[in-house]
Design a protein around this motif. Structure first.
Motif, PDB file in Angstrom:
ATOM      1  N   GLU A 452      13.874   1.658  16.328  1.00 63.31           N
ATOM      2  CA  GLU A 452      14.220   0.247  16.469  1.00 63.31           C
ATOM      3  C   GLU A 452      13.553  -0.617  15.404  1.00 63.31           C
ATOM      4  N   SER A 453      12.428  -0.149  14.864  1.00 61.54           N
ATOM      5  CA  SER A 453      11.689  -0.935  13.866  1.00 61.54           C
ATOM      6  C   SER A 453      12.221  -0.743  12.455  1.00 61.54           C
ATOM      7  N   LYS A 454      12.940   0.346  12.228  1.00 60.12           N
ATOM      8  CA  LYS A 454      13.329   0.712  10.865  1.00 60.12           C
ATOM      9  C   LYS A 454      14.141  -0.389  10.173  1.00 60.12           C
ATOM     10  N   LYS A 455      14.944  -1.103  10.914  1.00 58.72           N
ATOM     11  CA  LYS A 455      15.788  -2.145  10.308  1.00 58.72           C
ATOM     12  C   LYS A 455      14.958  -3.294   9.750  1.00 58.72           C
ATOM     13  N   ASP A 456      13.697  -3.431  10.225  1.00 63.84           N
ATOM     14  CA  ASP A 456      12.828  -4.522   9.773  1.00 63.84           C
ATOM     15  C   ASP A 456      11.828  -4.079   8.716  1.00 63.84           C
ATOM     16  N   HIS A 457      11.894  -2.816   8.280  1.00 66.61           N
ATOM     17  CA  HIS A 457      11.021  -2.359   7.193  1.00 66.61           C
ATOM     18  C   HIS A 457      11.425  -3.044   5.889  1.00 66.61           C
ATOM     19  N   ARG A 458      10.461  -3.463   5.097  1.00 65.97           N
ATOM     20  CA  ARG A 458      10.742  -3.928   3.736  1.00 65.97           C
ATOM     21  C   ARG A 458       9.947  -3.063   2.772  1.00 65.97           C
ATOM     22  N   ILE A 459      10.636  -2.095   2.153  1.00 66.98           N
ATOM     23  CA  ILE A 459       9.972  -1.178   1.227  1.00 66.98           C
ATOM     24  C   ILE A 459       9.740  -1.908  -0.091  1.00 66.98           C
ATOM     25  N   ILE A 460       8.475  -2.103  -0.433  1.00 65.78           N
ATOM     26  CA  ILE A 460       8.119  -2.866  -1.631  1.00 65.78           C
ATOM     27  C   ILE A 460       8.238  -1.999  -2.879  1.00 65.78           C
ATOM     28  N   GLY A 461       7.741  -0.761  -2.781  1.00 69.83           N
ATOM     29  CA  GLY A 461       7.824   0.127  -3.934  1.00 69.83           C
ATOM     30  C   GLY A 461       6.703   1.137  -3.947  1.00 69.83           C
ATOM     31  N   THR A 466       2.221   7.738  -6.220  1.00 70.85           N
ATOM     32  CA  THR A 466       1.659   8.532  -5.119  1.00 70.85           C
ATOM     33  C   THR A 466       1.833   7.837  -3.770  1.00 70.85           C
ATOM     34  N   TYR A 467       1.670   6.499  -3.752  1.00 67.55           N
ATOM     35  CA  TYR A 467       1.668   5.765  -2.486  1.00 67.55           C
ATOM     36  C   TYR A 467       2.844   4.791  -2.430  1.00 67.55           C
ATOM     37  N   TRP A 468       3.395   4.654  -1.207  1.00 68.12           N
ATOM     38  CA  TRP A 468       4.499   3.737  -0.984  1.00 68.12           C
ATOM     39  C   TRP A 468       4.031   2.568  -0.130  1.00 68.12           C
ATOM     40  N   LEU A 469       4.425   1.344  -0.535  1.00 70.33           N
ATOM     41  CA  LEU A 469       4.025   0.126   0.167  1.00 70.33           C
ATOM     42  C   LEU A 469       5.203  -0.391   0.992  1.00 70.33           C
ATOM     43  N   ILE A 470       4.909  -0.695   2.269  1.00 72.35           N
ATOM     44  CA  ILE A 470       5.947  -1.183   3.178  1.00 72.35           C
ATOM     45  C   ILE A 470       5.407  -2.390   3.940  1.00 72.35           C
TER      46      ILE A 470
END
Length: 645
Positions: A452-461, A466-470
């Protein structure tokens, strides 16, 4: 041949004492457990020189009748059981009847006791198992034991004791466990006139954990509770981030008794498996209530070990309960930018202030008790507890000094006194409550890894490749792509193993292994298991073997190095392990196949990785226990930019 002779009673007593009394902490354990069995609601333990020269234990329990006092110091005298059949249902902490006789055999003991129904109290002195004094005396309800000069008549035993500081440390550890095992009792521990521990007895276990282990642990606890038809479990377990390098933080109590049990320890650690790193151990304070008929506590004189008649049921129930409790919440590590040194300095200062306050404000019950006894002795008048319900508490330091060193040694004329049930006032802990409230972890916050939360994720980059910012719900989440992918592969491998759906990938040219005799024996022993995983290995002549296929999800790895590592790990096994022992090596294989750091991924690839994390039972830790995700709140960032103070 030397003549066979029967040892004299004094020698027998000293030998028997050695089985029960190993050090000052043993004395404290036995006497405090007796006080608990006597239904005391307040117990004070005071020691000097690590308990070697002086131990005083005071309680407000039932007390001992005058005619029963000498009997209590005989070997195998007990009020807890009457026959061997009673051992099957014993629920008290002590029952052997060896404690008092053992203590009296190797020390100088003074006992002051009075029952609620008694007109007067009793003072009894026994040294090295020899009676010295038995007299009536004015005393409040309850019992006080003074134990002086431990092992004074057995110097060989005394020289093996550690330094006073070390022995005091053993007693301190014991008192902490006793406080956690009985939060409904007020415990006070004084070492060389300094209050080291003081609990309120208000049954608040979390408050006791805070006082003993500090804010960081108290702020990261999960409440646990469960039961079946045989036993029940309740208490607190730590979130995986507060794991330690040894088992000292694994506290578990069975029917109020602190014990050691390899079965319980293994079930706890199995419940935490994959949540904590290898060679790290969790924090637990567990209270288990089990029918006494299913236990055997009569295993060792110190009653520290026990056996279960239904061990397998206990093991599986506790392991599953712990795992389910951990999985209830999101286990993302909350990162604070505050300097750790500053936080520790504040906590240490607060601890010193608490201790200073405790040392200069006598506990109301003890102050009243002391004043009544002193008045009785000074005026040679009947001792009567007539005091206001809310007396003024003296803050003079001389009151504390007298409180910690009084000894009753005079006869007084006594009148019948009314029995007054004592209950300590509950101690408010505003600091503890404030610390918990300010903790940045919010239990009701939405989960990042939820469909249910996935639609509100904002993947920054991606940073550092190595690391992903959300960004999600006022938090910044950072995902380690290697740890996350490693966990996905691990879960895939385990699911395939469970469903027997392994596929093989042929490798060409085949990998040739040259094995020594031990490695060859191990390979043959576990060959069937390797085949189930998807390996295809054939003899190639002499000491050589040919690896022609590996599990499908491991294709592209250095097959030779992989097999050597697996065989090396198997060399440490004892031969009686079950096939699932290779699980840890599956984790290592998954690690090698996972995407590495410094490897650029596309947005589509990271979205697919997050989708797979959503399907996992424990997506927050890699197979080795390292975190896959950490987070930082918007509030923490604003503090550092001085937007909030």
């Amino acid at each position: 041949m030397p003549n066979i002779e029967v040892l004299d009673q004094q020698t027998i007593d000293k030998i028997a004492a050695g089985e029960v009394i190993e050090r000052p902490a043993s004395v404290v354990k036995e006497l405090v457990e007796n006080a608990i069995d006597a239904r005391a609601t307040a117990i004070t333990v005071e020691i000097k020189e690590g308990g070697i020269s002086f131990i005083r234990i005071t309680d407000n329990g039932w007390g001992i009748e005058k005619e029963q006092v000498p009997l209590a110091f005989l070997r195998h005298s007990t009020s807890k059981i009457r026959s061997v059949e009673d051992l099957l249902t014993v629920s008290s902490l002590g029952f052997r009847g060896e404690a008092l006789s053992s203590i009296a055999a190797v020390s100088q003991v003074e006992l002051i006791t009075k029952t609620a129904q008694g007109i007067s109290g009793v003072r009894y002195v026994i040294e090295g198992s020899k009676e010295k004094t038995l007299e009536e005396i004015g005393a409040p309800d309850g019992t006080t034991f003074l134990v002086r000069n431990l092992f004074y008549n057995t110097p060989a035993r005394r020289k093996f004791l550690k330094t006073p500081q070390t022995e005091a440390g053993y007693i301190g550890d014991l008192m902490e466990r006793l406080a956690m095992s009985h939060p409904e009792i007020s415990f006070k521990f004084i070492n060389n006139n300094q209050v080291k521990l003081h609990t309120s007895g208000n049954s608040n276990l979390k408050e006791i954990i805070y006082h003993i282990y500090g804010r960081d642990i108290a702020s990261n606890l999960l409440e646990i509770q469960g039961e079946n038809e045989m036993f029940s479990v309740k208490g607190f377990i730590g979130k995986p981030l507060i794991s330690r390098g040894n088992r000292n933080f694994e506290n578990y109590f069975i029917n109020g008794r602190y014990v050691k049990s390899s079965l319980i320890a293994k079930s706890i650690e199995e419940g935490y498996k994959s949540f904590v790193m290898q060679h790290k151990y969790p924090f637990t304070v567990l209270h288990l209530s089990i029918n006494g008929q299913l236990l055997d506590v009569n295993v060792h004189p110190t009653k520290m070990e026990l056996r279960f008649s239904n061990g397998e049921v206990v093991y599986h129930f506790l392991e599953k309960l712990i795992r389910d409790t951990i999985n209830q919440g999101e286990l993302v590590y909350q990162v604070s930018l505050e300097k750790e040194r500053e936080a520790k300095a504040r906590e240490e200062q607060a601890r010193k202030e608490r201790l200073k306050s405790e040392q200069h404000v006598p506990e109301p019950f003890e102050a009243k008790r002391l004043e009544a006894i002193r008045a009785s002795i000074r005026k040679d008048t009947p001792y009567e507890r007539k005091y206001p319900e809310q007396p003024v508490i003296s803050k003079k330091s001389d009151m504390v000094a007298e409180q910690s060193s009084y000894t009753i040694n005079q006869k007084t004329t006594i009148k019948q006194e009314p029995h007054i049930e004592h209950k300590l006032p509950e101690q408010a802990e505003p600091e503890f409550q404030q610390e918990i409230i300010q903790n940045p972890v919010q239990e009701d916050m939405r989960k990042l890894l939820d469909v249910e939360s996935k639609k509100d994720h904002r993947i920054i980059g991606q940073i550092f490749e190595t690391y992903w910012l959300i960004e999600f719900d006022d938090h910044l989440y950072i995902i380690d792509q290697h740890a996350a992918h490693e966990k996905v592969l691990y879960e895939r491998t385990m699911k395939s193993l469970e469903n027997k759906e392994f596929t093989s990938q042929t490798i060409y040219p085949p990998v040739l292994l040259t094995l020594n005799m031990q490695e060859e024996e191990l390979l043959k022993k576990y060959m069937d298991y390797f085949k189930k995983l998807g390996f295809e290995i054939e003899p190639f002549g002499g000491k050589e073997y040919s690896v022609t296929a590996v599990p499908g999800n491991l294709f592209g790895l250095d097959g030779k190095q992989l097999m050597v590592e697996i065989l090396d790990s198997l060399a440490s096994f004892h031969g009686n392990e079950k096939p699932d022992m290779i699980t840890e090596k599956i984790a290592s294989m998954s690690c090698k196949a996972a995407v590495k750091g410094n490897q650029k991924l596309s947005m589509a690839e990271i979205e697919k990785l997050i989708d797979e994390l959503l399907t996992l039972e424990n997506p927050y830790h890699c197979p080795h226990g390292r975190p896959t995700i950490i987070s930082m709140s918007k509030y923490e960032l604003e503090k550092k930019f001085k937007r909030v103070l």
